[in-house]
Design a protein around this motif. Structure first.
Motif, mmCIF file in Angstrom:
data_model
loop_
_atom_site.group_PDB
_atom_site.id
_atom_site.type_symbol
_atom_site.label_atom_id
_atom_site.label_comp_id
_atom_site.label_asym_id
_atom_site.label_seq_id
_atom_site.Cartn_x
_atom_site.Cartn_y
_atom_site.Cartn_z
ATOM 1 N N HIS A 50 5.218 -4.357 0.162
ATOM 2 C CA HIS A 50 5.869 -5.537 0.736
ATOM 3 C C HIS A 50 5.053 -6.793 0.431
ATOM 4 O O HIS A 50 3.823 -6.782 0.512
ATOM 5 N N SER A 51 5.737 -7.875 0.119
ATOM 6 C CA SER A 51 5.036 -9.108 -0.304
ATOM 7 C C SER A 51 4.178 -9.734 0.801
ATOM 8 O O SER A 51 3.253 -10.486 0.520
ATOM 9 N N SER A 52 4.459 -9.404 2.066
ATOM 10 C CA SER A 52 3.647 -9.963 3.166
ATOM 11 C C SER A 52 2.289 -9.286 3.296
ATOM 12 O O SER A 52 1.396 -9.798 3.972
ATOM 13 N N VAL A 53 2.146 -8.090 2.697
ATOM 14 C CA VAL A 53 0.883 -7.358 2.831
ATOM 15 C C VAL A 53 -0.089 -7.834 1.745
ATOM 16 O O VAL A 53 0.231 -7.832 0.560
ATOM 17 N N GLY A 54 -1.288 -8.221 2.203
ATOM 18 C CA GLY A 54 -2.260 -8.802 1.269
ATOM 19 C C GLY A 54 -3.508 -7.977 1.071
ATOM 20 O O GLY A 54 -4.370 -8.323 0.259
ATOM 21 N N GLY A 55 -3.658 -6.868 1.808
ATOM 22 C CA GLY A 55 -4.861 -6.053 1.645
ATOM 23 C C GLY A 55 -4.767 -4.765 2.442
ATOM 24 O O GLY A 55 -3.892 -4.615 3.306
ATOM 25 N N PHE A 56 -5.694 -3.849 2.177
ATOM 26 C CA PHE A 56 -5.641 -2.493 2.738
ATOM 27 C C PHE A 56 -7.026 -2.115 3.237
ATOM 28 O O PHE A 56 -7.981 -2.064 2.470
ATOM 29 N N LEU A 57 -7.138 -1.845 4.553
ATOM 30 C CA LEU A 57 -8.380 -1.304 5.115
ATOM 31 C C LEU A 57 -8.240 0.218 5.052
ATOM 32 O O LEU A 57 -7.414 0.791 5.755
ATOM 33 N N THR A 58 -9.033 0.830 4.181
ATOM 34 C CA THR A 58 -8.794 2.231 3.822
ATOM 35 C C THR A 58 -10.025 3.107 3.992
ATOM 36 O O THR A 58 -11.157 2.629 3.891
ATOM 37 N N HIS A 59 -9.774 4.416 4.199
ATOM 38 C CA HIS A 59 -10.853 5.408 4.259
ATOM 39 C C HIS A 59 -11.368 5.743 2.855
ATOM 40 O O HIS A 59 -12.290 6.523 2.703
ATOM 41 N N CYS A 60 -10.728 5.161 1.825
ATOM 42 C CA CYS A 60 -11.153 5.322 0.421
ATOM 43 C C CYS A 60 -10.734 6.639 -0.218
ATOM 44 O O CYS A 60 -11.357 7.064 -1.197
ATOM 45 N N GLY A 61 -9.716 7.299 0.314
ATOM 46 C CA GLY A 61 -9.138 8.428 -0.420
ATOM 47 C C GLY A 61 -8.650 7.921 -1.774
ATOM 48 O O GLY A 61 -8.074 6.838 -1.851
ATOM 49 N N TRP A 62 -8.879 8.681 -2.822
ATOM 50 C CA TRP A 62 -8.587 8.205 -4.179
ATOM 51 C C TRP A 62 -7.100 7.899 -4.349
ATOM 52 O O TRP A 62 -6.716 6.914 -4.980
ATOM 53 N N SER A 63 -6.211 8.718 -3.756
ATOM 54 C CA SER A 63 -4.767 8.452 -3.851
ATOM 55 C C SER A 63 -4.407 7.112 -3.204
ATOM 56 O O SER A 63 -3.609 6.342 -3.741
ATOM 57 N N SER A 64 -4.998 6.842 -2.039
ATOM 58 C CA SER A 64 -4.723 5.571 -1.342
ATOM 59 C C SER A 64 -5.210 4.378 -2.159
ATOM 60 O O SER A 64 -4.532 3.347 -2.254
ATOM 61 N N VAL A 65 -6.403 4.507 -2.737
ATOM 62 C CA VAL A 65 -6.964 3.428 -3.564
ATOM 63 C C VAL A 65 -6.041 3.164 -4.762
ATOM 64 O O VAL A 65 -5.746 2.014 -5.105
ATOM 65 N N ILE A 66 -5.571 4.246 -5.392
ATOM 66 C CA ILE A 66 -4.678 4.110 -6.555
ATOM 67 C C ILE A 66 -3.372 3.415 -6.149
ATOM 68 O O ILE A 66 -2.881 2.530 -6.852
ATOM 69 N N GLU A 67 -2.829 3.786 -4.993
ATOM 70 C CA GLU A 67 -1.591 3.151 -4.517
ATOM 71 C C GLU A 67 -1.801 1.655 -4.307
ATOM 72 O O GLU A 67 -0.982 0.825 -4.714
ATOM 73 N N SER A 68 -2.930 1.300 -3.673
ATOM 74 C CA SER A 68 -3.191 -0.099 -3.350
ATOM 75 C C SER A 68 -3.411 -0.939 -4.604
ATOM 76 O O SER A 68 -2.797 -1.994 -4.785
ATOM 77 N N LEU A 69 -4.269 -0.471 -5.499
ATOM 78 C CA LEU A 69 -4.566 -1.239 -6.709
ATOM 79 C C LEU A 69 -3.372 -1.224 -7.677
ATOM 80 O O LEU A 69 -3.186 -2.159 -8.451
ATOM 81 N N GLY A 70 -2.553 -0.171 -7.603
ATOM 82 C CA GLY A 70 -1.330 -0.133 -8.409
ATOM 83 C C GLY A 70 -0.372 -1.251 -8.026
ATOM 84 O O GLY A 70 0.484 -1.660 -8.812
ATOM 85 N N LEU A 71 -0.525 -1.750 -6.804
ATOM 86 C CA LEU A 71 0.297 -2.868 -6.326
ATOM 87 C C LEU A 71 -0.515 -4.167 -6.272
ATOM 88 O O LEU A 71 -0.053 -5.181 -5.729
ATOM 89 N N GLY A 72 -1.752 -4.107 -6.794
ATOM 90 C CA GLY A 72 -2.583 -5.317 -6.881
ATOM 91 C C GLY A 72 -3.178 -5.781 -5.566
ATOM 92 O O GLY A 72 -3.553 -6.940 -5.410
ATOM 93 N N LYS A 73 -3.286 -4.865 -4.582
ATOM 94 C CA LYS A 73 -3.790 -5.273 -3.253
ATOM 95 C C LYS A 73 -5.274 -4.941 -3.102
ATOM 96 O O LYS A 73 -5.671 -3.790 -3.334
ATOM 97 N N PRO A 74 -6.108 -5.921 -2.697
ATOM 98 C CA PRO A 74 -7.550 -5.677 -2.546
ATOM 99 C C PRO A 74 -7.862 -4.783 -1.345
ATOM 100 O O PRO A 74 -7.018 -4.569 -0.475
#
Length: 464
Positions: A352-376
């Motif tokens: 969603h365009s309103s989401v600007g970042g992800f506070l994550t536990h650093c699971g590799w799948s989650s990181v890939i999802e976030s960076l795949g959408l360009g979110k820091p």
């Protein structure tokens, strides 16, 4: 000429470890190989197989699910078949039970002489002698990236090398001969010990590495050229073949009709572009009540709009789960953010365009999802120790910022949580980081690049 029709069909068994972060990428690879007209036998336990998304009808004839029932082990609660259903200190019982699958797997392979290749995970240290006896080649698919694998070192280093004490794992190893910060924090080496069985993860990893023809990893040269070079240098054998980042298909973002999503979307639509941060700690991270409260206060202190997905820890009562969030927290932040309990449509939220970042536990799948959408990323590694290595890598690549914690006990302060959130989301000093994350979309969200890697991987197994 159609490349897929001219090749010889391979019969391949897939055998992932019993964790969703392993099971899902293994299925993605199975689907790709099935599209190339190979026949896959996906081996897991009944409950894990039932959790998998339905196959497209075109692939059903090329993928056979093989359910093996998990043998009983004292200490493993009845009905449990994956790590997400257990607190970390009970994972050793799951490993014991998994090791007892050897008999059933042997029987299945003896009945299936057409299978000449197994794509397997780190856990089945008992697989090499059995495969050898049956004339089956092994391919180890590590769901980790190249940096985490390079940090572990060669099998001889793992089994009898220079690193003896927990402190030895808190420095960058000498063989990683380029500037980087990949190492554990002291508290991560201790938490890793909690989920070890009599056979350590290191022993399992080294044993399968020594006996496989190919080591394939969830990464690509475009993202980790240095670590892949180091891996090829420290492993004379096996051949190292990255199979790509396996970005999730974004079609799963578009399908309509989920009521929960409609309410969420409405809330997100009312927010400004890139103003909301998303918080999710994966299905396997269980923080103490004290840490959850500290994290909550940090989220609140940031003052920024948020969506926080809170999952009930496994094997605890409802009241305990309720108390994980500070009393009155939800009332206080009702105008600032949303707390969701249980499961959430992560990919849709991140997209969603309103989401600007992800506070994550650093699971590799989650990181890939976030960076795949360009979110820091706001990096808050938890659970298994390799998540710390992923956090260091993302911090070093300047696409995320790690929340500061005490190296020895992993404790942290809410003020530092808030500072990290603001830095990644709004502060001028986070500008470059936000731009870097956006640029990563070209690699992490690039399905063509991922498929090119998968094609090369497919050719390498066809040529064994």
């Amino acid at each position: 000429m159609d490349y897929s029709s001219s090749r010889k069909q391979l019969h391949i068994a897939m055998f992932p470890w019993l964790a969703y972060g392993h099971i899902a990428p293994y299925l993605q690879v199975a689907k790709f190989l099935a599209q190339k007209n190979h026949h896959l036998y996906y081996v897991s336990t009944p409950k894990n197989i039932s959790r998998l998304p339905q196959l497209p009808p075109t692939l059903c004839s090329n993928i056979t699910f093989i359910p093996l029932s998990l043998p009983h082990v004292d200490g493993l609660p009845p009905g449990v078949e994956s790590t997400s259903e257990l607190p970390i200190h009970k994972v050793p019982y799951l490993k014991k039970s998994f090791d007892k699958l050897e008999t059933q797997l042997t029987e299945f392979l003896e009945r299936s002489p057409q299978i000449k290749l197994i794509i397997h995970d780190f856990a089945p240290h008992w697989l090499p002698p059995m495969a050898n006896q049956l004339g089956i080649n092994l391919v180890y698919f590590s769901i980790l990236n190249a940096s985490s694998n390079a940090f572990l070192g060669s099998p001889s280093e793992i089994l009898g090398g220079s690193r003896k004490s927990p402190e030895d794992f808190t420095v960058v190893p000498t063989w990683m001969d380029y500037p980087n910060n990949i190492a554990f924090k002291l508290h991560e080496t201790v938490s890793h010990k909690e989920c070890e069985d009599i056979v350590s993860d290191f022993e399992r990893y080294a044993t399968v590495l020594l006996n496989c023809k190919i080591l394939t990893l969830r990464t690509c040269y475009e993202f980790e050229p240095e670590a892949l070079r180091v891996l090829s240098k420290i492993h004379q054998k096996p051949i190292i073949v990255p199979l790509g980042l396996l970005p999730p298909p974004l079609t799963s973002v578009d399908d309509k009709g989920d009521e929960n999503w409609e309410a969420l979307k409405k809330w997100l639509d009312s927010k400004q572009e890139k103003s909301v941060f998303y918080v999710a700690l994966g299905s396997e991270v269980s923080l103490s009540q004290e840490s959850m409260h500290e994290l909550a206060f940090g989220i609140e202190k940031s003052g920024l709009p948020f969506i926080w997905v809170v999952r009930k820890p496994p094997l605890v009562g409802e009241q305990f789960a309720e108390d994980m969030i500070p009393p009155e927290f939800e009332e206080r932040v009702s105008k600032q953010g949303m707390v969701l309990r249980g499961w959430a449509p992560q990919l849709r939220i991140l997209a969603h365009s309103s989401v600007g970042g992800f506070l994550t536990h650093c699971g590799w799948s989650s990181v890939i999802e976030s960076l795949g959408l360009g979110k820091p990323l706001m990096l808050f590694p938890g659970g298994s120790a390799d998540l710390g290595l992923i956090a260091r890598l993302m911090h070093w690549k300047k696409v995320g910022f790690e929340i500061e914690r005490n190296d020895v006990d992993g404790s942290f302060k809410s003020d530092l949580v808030a500072a990290c959130i603001k830095r990644v989301m709004v502060d001028p000093e986070g500008e470059q980081l936000r731009a870097n994350a956006l640029a990563m979309k070209e690699i992490f969200g690039n399905v063509e690049l991922s498929n090119k890697c998968l094609d090369e991987f497919t050719q390498s197994i066809e040529n064994i």
